[in-house]
Write a protein that holds these residues in place. Structure first.
Motif, PDB file in Angstrom:
ATOM      1  N   ALA A   1       0.833  -1.208   0.000  1.00  0.00           N
ATOM      2  CA  ALA A   1       0.000   0.000   0.000  1.00  0.00           C
ATOM      3  C   ALA A   1       0.864   1.254   0.000  1.00  0.00           C
ATOM      4  O   ALA A   1       0.581   2.226  -0.717  1.00  0.00           O
ATOM      5  CB  ALA A   1      -0.921  -0.013   1.220  1.00  0.00           C
ATOM      6  N   THR A   2       1.935   1.250   0.805  1.00  0.00           N
ATOM      7  CA  THR A   2       2.827   2.416   0.862  1.00  0.00           C
ATOM      8  C   THR A   2       3.445   2.710  -0.495  1.00  0.00           C
ATOM      9  O   THR A   2       3.417   3.855  -0.981  1.00  0.00           O
ATOM     10  CB  THR A   2       3.932   2.184   1.900  1.00  0.00           C
ATOM     11  OG1 THR A   2       3.345   1.920   3.175  1.00  0.00           O
ATOM     12  CG2 THR A   2       4.831   3.414   2.010  1.00  0.00           C
TER      13      THR A   2
ATOM     14  N   LYS B   1      -3.131   4.111  -7.630  1.00  0.00           N
ATOM     15  CA  LYS B   1      -4.039   4.413  -6.517  1.00  0.00           C
ATOM     16  C   LYS B   1      -5.005   3.250  -6.284  1.00  0.00           C
ATOM     17  O   LYS B   1      -5.273   2.868  -5.130  1.00  0.00           O
ATOM     18  CB  LYS B   1      -4.807   5.702  -6.795  1.00  0.00           C
ATOM     19  CG  LYS B   1      -5.636   6.187  -5.606  1.00  0.00           C
ATOM     20  CD  LYS B   1      -6.374   7.468  -5.922  1.00  0.00           C
ATOM     21  CE  LYS B   1      -5.422   8.641  -6.038  1.00  0.00           C
ATOM     22  NZ  LYS B   1      -6.152   9.927  -6.188  1.00  0.00           N
ATOM     23  N   LYS B   2      -5.523   2.664  -7.365  1.00  0.00           N
ATOM     24  CA  LYS B   2      -6.414   1.506  -7.228  1.00  0.00           C
ATOM     25  C   LYS B   2      -5.685   0.330  -6.567  1.00  0.00           C
ATOM     26  O   LYS B   2      -6.235  -0.353  -5.704  1.00  0.00           O
ATOM     27  CB  LYS B   2      -6.940   1.087  -8.597  1.00  0.00           C
ATOM     28  CG  LYS B   2      -7.983   2.025  -9.175  1.00  0.00           C
ATOM     29  CD  LYS B   2      -8.476   1.528 -10.528  1.00  0.00           C
ATOM     30  CE  LYS B   2      -9.516   2.484 -11.125  1.00  0.00           C
ATOM     31  NZ  LYS B   2      -9.988   2.011 -12.453  1.00  0.00           N
ATOM     32  N   LEU B   3      -4.436   0.114  -6.982  1.00  0.00           N
ATOM     33  CA  LEU B   3      -3.657  -0.959  -6.382  1.00  0.00           C
ATOM     34  C   LEU B   3      -3.395  -0.685  -4.907  1.00  0.00           C
ATOM     35  O   LEU B   3      -3.447  -1.599  -4.058  1.00  0.00           O
ATOM     36  CB  LEU B   3      -2.327  -1.114  -7.136  1.00  0.00           C
ATOM     37  CG  LEU B   3      -1.438  -2.288  -6.698  1.00  0.00           C
ATOM     38  CD1 LEU B   3      -2.167  -3.620  -6.881  1.00  0.00           C
ATOM     39  CD2 LEU B   3      -0.126  -2.284  -7.482  1.00  0.00           C
ATOM     40  N   GLY B   4      -3.130   0.575  -4.572  1.00  0.00           N
ATOM     41  CA  GLY B   4      -2.936   0.948  -3.174  1.00  0.00           C
ATOM     42  C   GLY B   4      -4.169   0.670  -2.340  1.00  0.00           C
ATOM     43  O   GLY B   4      -4.076   0.190  -1.202  1.00  0.00           O
TER      44      GLY B   4
ATOM     45  N   VAL C   1      -1.769  11.369   1.764  1.00  0.00           N
ATOM     46  CA  VAL C   1      -2.180  11.050   3.135  1.00  0.00           C
ATOM     47  C   VAL C   1      -2.072   9.553   3.385  1.00  0.00           C
ATOM     48  O   VAL C   1      -1.548   9.101   4.416  1.00  0.00           O
ATOM     49  CB  VAL C   1      -3.607  11.565   3.411  1.00  0.00           C
ATOM     50  CG1 VAL C   1      -4.093  11.084   4.782  1.00  0.00           C
ATOM     51  CG2 VAL C   1      -3.646  13.088   3.349  1.00  0.00           C
ATOM     52  N   MET C   2      -2.530   8.750   2.436  1.00  0.00           N
ATOM     53  CA  MET C   2      -2.485   7.304   2.615  1.00  0.00           C
ATOM     54  C   MET C   2      -1.066   6.759   2.552  1.00  0.00           C
ATOM     55  O   MET C   2      -0.767   5.719   3.151  1.00  0.00           O
ATOM     56  CB  MET C   2      -3.368   6.619   1.579  1.00  0.00           C
ATOM     57  CG  MET C   2      -4.857   6.805   1.810  1.00  0.00           C
ATOM     58  SD  MET C   2      -5.364   6.329   3.481  1.00  0.00           S
ATOM     59  CE  MET C   2      -4.851   4.622   3.527  1.00  0.00           C
ATOM     60  N   THR C   3      -0.176   7.425   1.824  1.00  0.00           N
ATOM     61  CA  THR C   3       1.235   7.006   1.831  1.00  0.00           C
ATOM     62  C   THR C   3       1.784   7.063   3.250  1.00  0.00           C
ATOM     63  O   THR C   3       2.460   6.133   3.716  1.00  0.00           O
ATOM     64  CB  THR C   3       2.073   7.912   0.908  1.00  0.00           C
ATOM     65  OG1 THR C   3       1.572   7.831  -0.420  1.00  0.00           O
ATOM     66  CG2 THR C   3       3.533   7.483   0.920  1.00  0.00           C
ATOM     67  N   VAL C   4       1.477   8.149   3.953  1.00  0.00           N
ATOM     68  CA  VAL C   4       1.971   8.323   5.323  1.00  0.00           C
ATOM     69  C   VAL C   4       1.335   7.302   6.263  1.00  0.00           C
ATOM     70  O   VAL C   4       2.015   6.669   7.083  1.00  0.00           O
ATOM     71  CB  VAL C   4       1.699   9.759   5.804  1.00  0.00           C
ATOM     72  CG1 VAL C   4       2.105   9.919   7.268  1.00  0.00           C
ATOM     73  CG2 VAL C   4       2.438  10.768   4.945  1.00  0.00           C
ATOM     74  N   ILE C   5       0.011   7.123   6.168  1.00  0.00           N
ATOM     75  CA  ILE C   5      -0.685   6.178   7.051  1.00  0.00           C
ATOM     76  C   ILE C   5      -0.197   4.752   6.812  1.00  0.00           C
ATOM     77  O   ILE C   5       0.068   3.996   7.759  1.00  0.00           O
ATOM     78  CB  ILE C   5      -2.206   6.285   6.853  1.00  0.00           C
ATOM     79  CG1 ILE C   5      -2.706   7.647   7.348  1.00  0.00           C
ATOM     80  CG2 ILE C   5      -2.926   5.158   7.593  1.00  0.00           C
ATOM     81  CD1 ILE C   5      -4.185   7.894   7.104  1.00  0.00           C
TER      82      ILE C   5
END
Length: 842
Positions: free
Chosen positions: A28-29, A52-55, A137-141
């Motif tokens: 995901a990262t 993004k879909k893969l993430g 934001v999701m990269t960080v989370i």
């Protein structure tokens, strides 16, 4: 080797899902990171969407894995599978079902898993709600999830992390117990048959607050990553201002949840800890307060920027630091550095210090590195704010919050500083140990009282000012609430007899001034809601929060400064609490079982006690009776000695709640029932009238011996008799008592009625009488005294603390919904503009 009775499948599944969580968080990262990188190139927008879909797929797998781990671990705990160390260490068969969840987060592994769960929930909401900022934001989370997963996987060779599915036989716990080993020194196949029960949950955590407080607090901790991630996203993508709008509601949400979690902890401390209040500046309390203070400071500078364009750089810094201080606080409380200074810090078991330091550095270096690298590019307005503007005083207030937080965390980190200085403390002793002094609480209070004073004044005036510049007419609007607030504050101080005479006069004056400032803020902000906003509550979130904060300040100042000791010793039995104890013998009332004892306006009776059916936990029934006959009630504090391998007395308070005050009680001393068996015997002493009989704590003088032919309620025949010896008893403490043991000879048999002096643990027995000569039985036994020693406080207006918290959080929520509504309106307007074929930034 096959071990009898083990349930290995849940552990294998749990470990598999831990690995799956780790791998999916890495996926995901990387996916979200590449989606951001591709989106920054106009030629790769299609590729960005695919990444993004893969993430999202990887993160969905991460969510499923984390919840699977949670379910499996809870299954193991609730079924008492003690072959797993975590279940054995934190639970027991006797534990009530409602506290099984508390077992889950008592340990480090469970608390990290709880943190990860909230990241999953919040990350899912980001994916659903924040399409534009989803990538950064999701990269960080997702990156945070990688690091949390390493805390749970456990890498024994690296001494890194701690796996909650570790088997007890592999943990080393059984190695030091020969009973679990066979002739060859290996763990016996039937070792589980010898483990009848678990180690149990810490009794202090067996409280309903500890079922709900940790999840809320950890949601608050987890939520601080979202403002942090928005700020990082703004720096990363160089969209320095666009991130502030969606970040504002999330910052409000985080401030509301974290603040609620902190005060839930205060409520738990008030009901479960015996330090006599709800806040003791304990390092773990401070570690949660500091990120909240910085977050609230960042929230205010964010609002300033949204209205005026000022303070963007400061907003970046504050929101970055709020999450970084969550990580630093995690290091403080889990590294073991605070275990000697905090009542509820972790010992560092299973989590290495360097692991926690890496966790912190992997966020601090990129976050602060980006900030300083982009610092000159961040827009700012060169013109200074007008001193009459709202943003100027909001910024001053934010700066005060930030400086207060830095001071608190610096004082809290003193044990860490001392360990660092210890590295240089060789034979030459270059550095001295830093210390707060004997009264650490006062060290904090004498500084933070001025923070309360300044914030009270600023929050009272600030709402009446306008952004950018304020004309003189605002003074006319402020004069009425200012006058009313100041007069009300002075009246509260004078008629409420607010004082704190234990410390200096200067400190007491500071408390008076702070109370006046807080009451002024309360009146001024309440007035602003009705005058400035015309009771438009949708827009009143800020004023409502200020009303709540002012109420909270008033409650803290009054309840702390007017806290009264009710349990002044009137029984004459003084307990020695030992060197270093915070308890004062004169402020603790010893209650003998069944004896009505004077306590100010009350008669207090230690009526009865009861024991937990399966644990060494005792409950004490204390009956309070008003001397004027207007009220009777019963309090039931509990206490236990040497339970869960902890030394000394542990106690849970009990309180009687009124609208304007609480009566707060807890046990400070009691005999250990486990050691209270009476094994002593009488020694016989022959004495005449006037003779002295010695015992270990003093002596007794035989004053008189009298014989009677009849005594009340005992019919005596012509050949029967009764004798009474009167003894003057002189204790080493200076106390003087009288004893009257009785000997009854009836129908050829002797009946001895002993006289027990519980204050001296002394029993007298009249065994034989021959004229003025007697044989006296003397026995000394600690087991004869059934007593409890009680500490009782009166907390005036303690409910203002809880009410102020509720109102403050309500204000955050009102602002959150208002900002969300404004965001939807802006999006609708932008859609209309785009539909009209115009290219306009709204």
């Amino acid at each position: 080797m096959n071990y009898i009775g083990e349930h290995l499948l849940p552990g294998k599944l749990g470990h598999f899902f831990l690995l799956l969580s780790f791998v999916s968080s890495i996926g995901a990262t990387l996916s979200f990171f590449l989606s951001v990188q591709k989106s920054r190139s106009l030629a790769n927008n299609a590729g960005a969407a695919q990444w993004k879909k893969l993430g999202r797929l990887f993160f969905a797998l991460e969510v499923f894995s984390v919840f699977a781990v949670f379910s499996i671990l809870f299954y193991i705990i609730s079924n008492h599978y003690f072959e797993y160390k975590y279940a054995w260490q934190h639970s027991s068969r006797s534990l009530e079902k409602e506290y099984l969840l508390s077992c889950f987060w008592e340990g480090q592994e469970g608390s990290f898993l709880l943190w990860s769960i909230w990241h999953c929930v919040l990350g899912s909401l980001i994916i659903w709600k924040e399409k534009e900022w989803e990538g950064p934001v999701m990269t960080v989370i997702a990156f945070a999830q990688i690091l949390l997963a390493t805390m749970l996987l456990g890498f024994p060779g690296l001494h890194m992390g701690s796996n909650p599915f570790l088997l007890l036989r592999n943990s080393g716990v059984l190695d030091n117990a020969p009973v679990f080993s066979d002739m060859n020194g290996a763990i016996r196949q039937d070792y589980l048959s010898m483990i009848k029960d678990g180690n149990d949950l810490n009794p202090l955590l067996q409280n309903y607050w500890m079922v709900i407080h940790p999840p809320v607090l950890f949601m608050g901790f987890a939520s601080t990553i979202i403002p942090f991630a928005f700020a990082v996203g703004g720096l990363w993508t160089k969209k320095y201002s666009a991130w502030t709008k969606p970040a504002l509601p999330w910052t409000l949400f985080s401030a509301a949840v974290l603040g609620t979690g902190i005060m839930m902890g205060a409520a738990w401390a008030y009901e479960s800890l015996n330090f006599g209040g709800y806040w003791a500046w304990d390092p773990v309390e401070n570690a949660s307060l500091v990120p909240w203070l910085i977050l609230v400071a960042g929230l205010h500078t964010l609002v300033i920027y949204r209205h005026t364009g000022n303070a963007l750089r400061t907003t970046f810094l504050f929101l970055l630091l709020s999450f970084l201080f969550v990580l630093y606080s995690t290091y403080l409380t889990r590294s073991g550095d605070l275990q000697d200074t905090s009542v509820h810090a972790f010992t560092g078991e299973g989590i290495t210090k360097w692991h926690l330091r890496i966790f912190l550095l992997l966020f601090a270096l990129p976050g602060l590195g980006l900030f300083f690298r982009r610092y000159k590019s961040i827009p700012f307005i060169a013109k200074e704010e007008e001193a009459s503007s709202r943003e100027f005083w909001m910024f001053i207030g934010s700066l005060v919050l930030f400086l207060a937080a830095l001071l608190i965390i610096t004082m809290t980190s003193i044990p860490v500083f001392n360990k660092i200085l210890g590295l240089f403390n060789g034979k030459e002793k270059t550095f001295s140990t830093i210390a707060l002094g004997e009264d650490a609480t006062y060290s904090y209070n004498r500084i933070q009282i001025f923070v309360a004073l300044i914030l009270g004044l600023i929050t009272g005036i600030g709402m009446y000012l306008k952004y950018k510049s304020t004309g003189t007419p605002f003074l006319k609007k402020l004069i009425v609430p200012a006058t009313a607030g100041l007069v009300a504050g002075v009246l509260v101080v004078y008629f409420g007899k607010v004082n704190y005479e234990e410390k200096t006069v200067g400190f007491m004056v500071a408390i008076w001034t702070a109370v006046v400032a807080a009451v002024f803020s309360l009146v001024a902000n309440a007035g602003y809601i009705f005058t400035g906003l015309k009771t438009n509550l949708k827009r009143a979130g800020g004023a409502i929060s200020h009303v709540g904060f002012a109420t909270l300040l008033v409650g803290i100042l009054i309840s702390s400064s007017k806290k009264e000791v009710l349990s002044y010793n009137t029984s004459g039995i003084f307990m020695d609490f030992g060197k270093g104890s915070k308890e004062k013998a004169g402020e603790n009332l010893t209650l003998l079982k069944g004896a009505k004892t004077d306590m100010g306006k009350f008669w207090v009776t230690y009526a009865k006690d009861s024991v937990h059916p399966e644990k060494p936990l005792w409950y004490y029934n204390l009956r309070f009776e008003r001397k004027d006959g207007k009220e009777n009630f019963t309090l039931t504090p509990n206490a236990f000695v040497n339970y869960k391998n902890q030394s000394g007395l542990m106690a849970n308070p009990s309180a009687k709640h009124y609208w304007d005050y609480d009566i707060f009680t807890y046990i400070t001393s009691l005999p250990d029932p486990a050691k209270n068996a009476d094994t002593s015997s009488f020694r016989t002493v022959k004495a005449n009238v006037g003779d002295t009989v010695f015992y270990s704590k003093g002596f007794a003088v035989v004053k008189n011996v009298q014989s009677f032919r009849n005594i009340p309620n005992v019919p005596l025949g012509p050949n029967d008799s009764a004798s009474v010896a009167t003894l003057d008893i002189f204790a080493k403490t200076g106390s003087r008592y009288e004893g009257k043991p009785i000997l009854i000879n009836k129908d050829g048999q002797s009946f001895l009625q002993t006289d027990t002096l519980t204050a001296e643990s002394l029993v007298f027995q009249l065994q034989k009488v021959d004229g003025k000569k007697i044989e006296l039985g003397v026995k000394e036994s600690e087991s004869i005294m059934q007593y409890v020693t009680l500490k009782a406080y009166k907390f005036p207006f303690i409910n203002l603390v809880w009410l102020g918290t509720i109102i403050t959080v309500l204000g955050f929520i009102v602002s959150l919904f208002y900002r969300r509504q404004q965001g939807r309106v802006s999006k609708a307007r932008l859609k209309i503009v785009k539909t009209a074929g115009k290219s306009v930034e709204v």
